[in-house]
Design a protein around this motif. Structure first.
Motif, short mmCIF file in Angstrom:
data_model
loop_
_atom_site.label_atom_id
_atom_site.label_comp_id
_atom_site.label_asym_id
_atom_site.label_seq_id
_atom_site.Cartn_x
_atom_site.Cartn_y
_atom_site.Cartn_z
N ILE A 16 -10.75 5.29 -21.10
CA ILE A 16 -10.97 6.72 -21.35
C ILE A 16 -11.06 7.53 -20.06
CG2 ILE A 16 -12.09 6.26 -23.55
CD1 ILE A 16 -14.79 6.78 -22.24
N GLY A 17 -10.82 6.86 -18.92
CA GLY A 17 -10.71 7.57 -17.65
C GLY A 17 -11.97 7.65 -16.82
N VAL A 18 -13.01 6.88 -17.15
CA VAL A 18 -14.22 6.86 -16.33
C VAL A 18 -13.92 6.12 -15.02
CG1 VAL A 18 -16.63 6.08 -16.19
CG2 VAL A 18 -15.70 6.91 -18.37
N PRO A 19 -14.29 6.65 -13.85
CA PRO A 19 -14.04 5.95 -12.58
C PRO A 19 -14.58 4.53 -12.62
CG PRO A 19 -14.84 8.16 -12.17
CD PRO A 19 -14.95 7.95 -13.65
N ILE A 20 -13.87 3.62 -11.94
CA ILE A 20 -14.18 2.21 -12.06
C ILE A 20 -15.60 1.87 -11.62
CG2 ILE A 20 -13.20 1.64 -9.79
CD1 ILE A 20 -12.22 -1.00 -11.09
N SER A 21 -16.11 2.54 -10.57
CA SER A 21 -17.47 2.26 -10.10
C SER A 21 -18.49 2.56 -11.20
CB SER A 21 -17.80 3.10 -8.86
OG SER A 21 -16.90 2.82 -7.82
N PHE A 22 -18.31 3.69 -11.89
CA PHE A 22 -19.23 4.07 -12.95
C PHE A 22 -19.04 3.19 -14.19
CE2 PHE A 22 -19.13 7.84 -10.28
CZ PHE A 22 -20.48 8.18 -10.22
N SER A 23 -17.80 2.77 -14.45
CA SER A 23 -17.54 1.88 -15.58
C SER A 23 -18.29 0.56 -15.39
CB SER A 23 -16.03 1.61 -15.71
OG SER A 23 -15.32 2.79 -15.95
N ILE A 24 -18.23 0.05 -14.18
CA ILE A 24 -18.93 -1.21 -13.88
C ILE A 24 -20.44 -1.02 -13.99
CG2 ILE A 24 -19.41 -2.88 -12.05
CD1 ILE A 24 -16.56 -2.38 -11.03
N GLY A 25 -20.93 0.07 -13.39
CA GLY A 25 -22.38 0.31 -13.40
C GLY A 25 -22.94 0.54 -14.79
N ILE A 26 -22.22 1.34 -15.62
CA ILE A 26 -22.70 1.64 -16.97
C ILE A 26 -22.71 0.40 -17.85
CG2 ILE A 26 -22.16 2.92 -19.10
CD1 ILE A 26 -21.07 5.17 -17.28
N SER A 27 -21.65 -0.41 -17.76
CA SER A 27 -21.60 -1.64 -18.57
C SER A 27 -22.71 -2.60 -18.15
CB SER A 27 -20.23 -2.32 -18.44
OG SER A 27 -19.93 -2.61 -17.09
N SER A 28 -23.02 -2.65 -16.87
CA SER A 28 -24.13 -3.49 -16.39
C SER A 28 -25.47 -2.97 -16.91
CB SER A 28 -24.16 -3.53 -14.86
OG SER A 28 -22.95 -4.02 -14.34
N LEU A 29 -25.64 -1.63 -16.89
CA LEU A 29 -26.88 -1.02 -17.36
C LEU A 29 -27.10 -1.30 -18.86
CD1 LEU A 29 -29.32 0.83 -16.95
CD2 LEU A 29 -27.81 2.79 -17.32
N VAL A 30 -26.04 -1.18 -19.66
CA VAL A 30 -26.16 -1.45 -21.09
C VAL A 30 -26.60 -2.89 -21.34
CG1 VAL A 30 -24.87 -1.63 -23.26
CG2 VAL A 30 -24.48 0.32 -21.74
N MET A 31 -26.05 -3.82 -20.56
CA MET A 31 -26.43 -5.22 -20.75
C MET A 31 -27.86 -5.49 -20.30
SD MET A 31 -24.41 -7.12 -22.32
CE MET A 31 -24.20 -5.66 -23.34
N MET A 32 -28.31 -4.78 -19.28
CA MET A 32 -29.70 -4.91 -18.87
C MET A 32 -30.63 -4.48 -20.01
SD MET A 32 -29.89 -3.65 -14.89
CE MET A 32 -29.33 -4.72 -13.58
N LEU A 33 -30.30 -3.37 -20.65
CA LEU A 33 -31.10 -2.90 -21.78
C LEU A 33 -31.06 -3.91 -22.93
CD1 LEU A 33 -30.03 0.87 -21.77
CD2 LEU A 33 -32.21 -0.09 -20.98
#
Length: 432
Positions: A16-33
Motif C-alpha cells: 500500500i506504499g508505506v516506506p520500508i523502514s516504517f513497514s518493518i517497524g510497524i510489523s515488529s510493533l504489532v508482534m510485540m503487542l
C-alpha cells in the motif's frame, strides 16, 4: 502463526506504499503487542541495533564517498582507469568497470559509486556511440562491486549483526570483487559489436584510443593520492594499527584534507553542504537498520532460526545444498526488497544455521552478502537500476532489458564462491 502474521503485515504495508523502514517497524510493533512485550522495548531494540562501535564506521565511509564526489576526486580515478584499459576493444565500458573497482576501495557504497561514476561516464559513453541501455546497465552492474571490494558498508553491517570479523570479511571480498569486475569486462568485450554503433573516422576506420605508457604514468601521478585511501585502510587493519571503524575516520579525514588543501577542489564554505548530504544518507541507512534490527530480534524470539533449520533439513541432509537454498532465498527476496533490510532481518538467523552446520563464517558471510547485492540490479525494486536510469534519462523498462546478462554474471560469481571456498578464505587466512 505469529511469524506468518508479522510477514503478512509487513508485505501488506509495502504493497500500500508505506516506506520500508516504517513497514518493518510497524510489523515488529504489532508482534510485540501480540506477544505481550512492552511497547517501550521497540525503542530499546532500535537503539540497541545502533549502539555498536562497528556500526559507527558506516557514517564515516558514507562521508568519505560524499567528500570524494564533491571534491571531484573521482575524475582522477576515471582518467587513470582510461589510461590502463581505454585502448581495449570496448574501452569506455572497461573504464567504467575498472573505475568502479577503484572507487569501491574508497566509499564501500554502490549508490555512491553509481552517482559518481555514472554522472561522468554515462554521458561520455553515449556520446562515444554506446547503446544507452547497455551504458546504464553496465554502470549499475559495476557499481555493485562497491560493497564487495573493501571497505564495504554491507560487510560492516553483516559483521555487526553476526560477530564475524570485519577484517576477515574485508579481505574475503577482494578476490570475488576482482573476479566480478573481470567477468563484466569480458562480457563488455564480447558484446562490443552489438552495443557499439562503431563511430568511424574520415577514412571509415573505427576510432580507438592508443595505449601510452607515458599517459599511464601521468594519470597515475594525479590519482595516486586518491588510491592511497584503500591502501591506508587495508594496511592499517592488517597490521592492527586501527580497526575498521577507525579506518573510516582516517579515510574521511584524509579525503577532506586532500580535497581542501592538496587538490583544492572543495571549498571551506561547501563543507556544510557535504556534511548535510552525508547526514541525510546516513540517517536513512541507520533508521532502516534500527527498525530492521527489531524485526530480526522478534524473529529470533519466535524461534525463527530453528524453524528454518528444521524446514531446510527436511528437504535435504546435504549441508552444501542447504547453503545453496539459502542463497536462492536471498536472491528471490532481492526482487522485492533492498539488500540492507534483507540482511538485517535474516543474517543473524542464517548465520546461526551456518555455524550449526559447520560452515566457515567468513566464507558464508561474504557469499551471502554478494547474493544479497544481486537484488540491487534486479527489478522491480533494484535501487541501482533506478539511479542509473535517471542519470541516463531512459525508462526503467529500458535499463531492465539490458541488465539480465549482468545479473547472470553476478550469480555466477556467487556460485563460484559457493563451489570454491578458497576464493573467499584464502586472503583472510594469509593476511590475518
Amino acid at each position: 502463526m505469529n511469524i506468518l502474521l508479522m510477514f503478512a503485515i509487513f508485505i501488506v504495508l509495502l504493497l500500500i506504499g508505506v516506506p520500508i523502514s516504517f513497514s518493518i517497524g510497524i510489523s515488529s510493533l504489532v508482534m510485540m503487542l501480540a506477544e505481550g512485550i512492552p511497547v517501550t522495548m521497540l525503542i530499546t531494540k532500535m537503539f540497541g541495533g545502533l549502539d555498536s562501535f562497528t556500526i559507527l564506521a558506516i557514517p564515516f565511509y558514507i562521508l568519505t564517498g560524499a567528500i570524494m564526489n564533491s571534491g571531484n576526486l573521482t575524475g582522477r580515478l576515471v582518467r587513470f582507469a582510461d589510461s590502463l584499459v581505454g585502448h581495449i576493444k570496448g574501452g569506455l565500458a572497461h573504464v567504467n568497470v575498472l573505475a568502479s573497482m577503484f572507487f569501491a576501495g574508497i566509499s564501500g557504497s554502490s549508490t555512491a559509486d553509481s552517482a559518481s561514476i555514472g554522472a561522468m561516464l554515462i554521458p561520455a559513453m553515449e556520446e562515444e556511440g554506446y547503446d544507452i541501455r547497455f551504458t546504464a546497465a553496465i554502470t549499475a552492474a559495476s557499481s555493485s562491486i562497491g560493497p564487495i571490494i573493501p571497505p564495504s558498508i554491507m560487510f560492516i553491517l553483516y559483521s555487526s549483526l553476526t560477530g564475524v570479523s570485519v577484517a576477515g570479511m574485508f579481505f574475503g571480498g577482494i578476490l570475488p570483487g576482482i573476479i566480478l569486475g573481470g567477468c563484466q569486462m569480458v562480457y563488455a568485450y564480447v558484446a562490443y559489436d552489438r552495443v557499439f554503433t562503431h563511430k568511424r573516422d574520415e577514412r571509415g576506420n573505427i576510432e580507438r584510443k592508443r595505449f601510452s605508457m607515458a599517459e599511464v604514468w601521468r594519470s597515475f601521478k594525479k590519482a595516486v593520492l586518491v588510491l592511497v585511501v584503500p591502501l591506508i585502510i587495508m594496511v592499517g587493519i592488517m597490521t592492527g594499527k586501527f580497526t575498521a571503524t577507525e579506518a573510516g575516520v582516517v579515510a574521511a579525514a584524509y579525503s577532506m584534507v586532500m580535497s581542501l588543501f592538496v587538490f583544492k577542489t572543495l571549498r571551506v564554505r561547501e563543507i556544510g553542504r557535504v556534511l548535510l548530504d552525508a547526514a541525510k544518507s546516513c540517517g536513512m541507512v541507520l533508521f532502516l537498520l534500527a527498525t530492521a534490527t527489531t524485526f530480526g530480534n522478534m524473529l529470533t524470539l519466535m524461534n525463527f532460526p530453528k524453524l528454518v533449520l528444521g524446514a531446510l533439513t527436511s528437504l535435504t541432509s546435504n549441508s552444501r545444498i542447504l547453503f545453496l537454498i539459502m542463497i536462492l532465498f536471498y536472491f528471490i527476496m532481492g526482487f522485492f526488497m533492498d539488500g540492507t533490510p534483507i540482511l538485517v532481518m535474516f543474517a543473524p538467523a542464517f548465520h546461526s544455521i551456518a555455524v550449526s552446520l559447520g560452515f566457515d563464517p567468513i566464507w558464508f558471510g561474504v557469499t551471502m552478502v554478494i547474493a544479497v547485492l544481486v537484488g540491487g540490479i534486479t527489478p522491480p525494486v533494484g535501487v541501482l537500476l533506478f539511479v542509473n536510469a535517471k542519470i541516463a534519462k531512459i525508462s526503467f523498462d529500458q535499463i531492465v532489458s539490458a541488465i539480465w546478462p549482468f545479473v547472470a554474471i553476478m550469480m555466477l560469481v556467487v556460485l563460484l564462491c559457493w563451489l570454491f571456498p578458497p576464493l573467499v578464505t584464502f586472503l583472510p587466512g594469509v593476511l590475518l
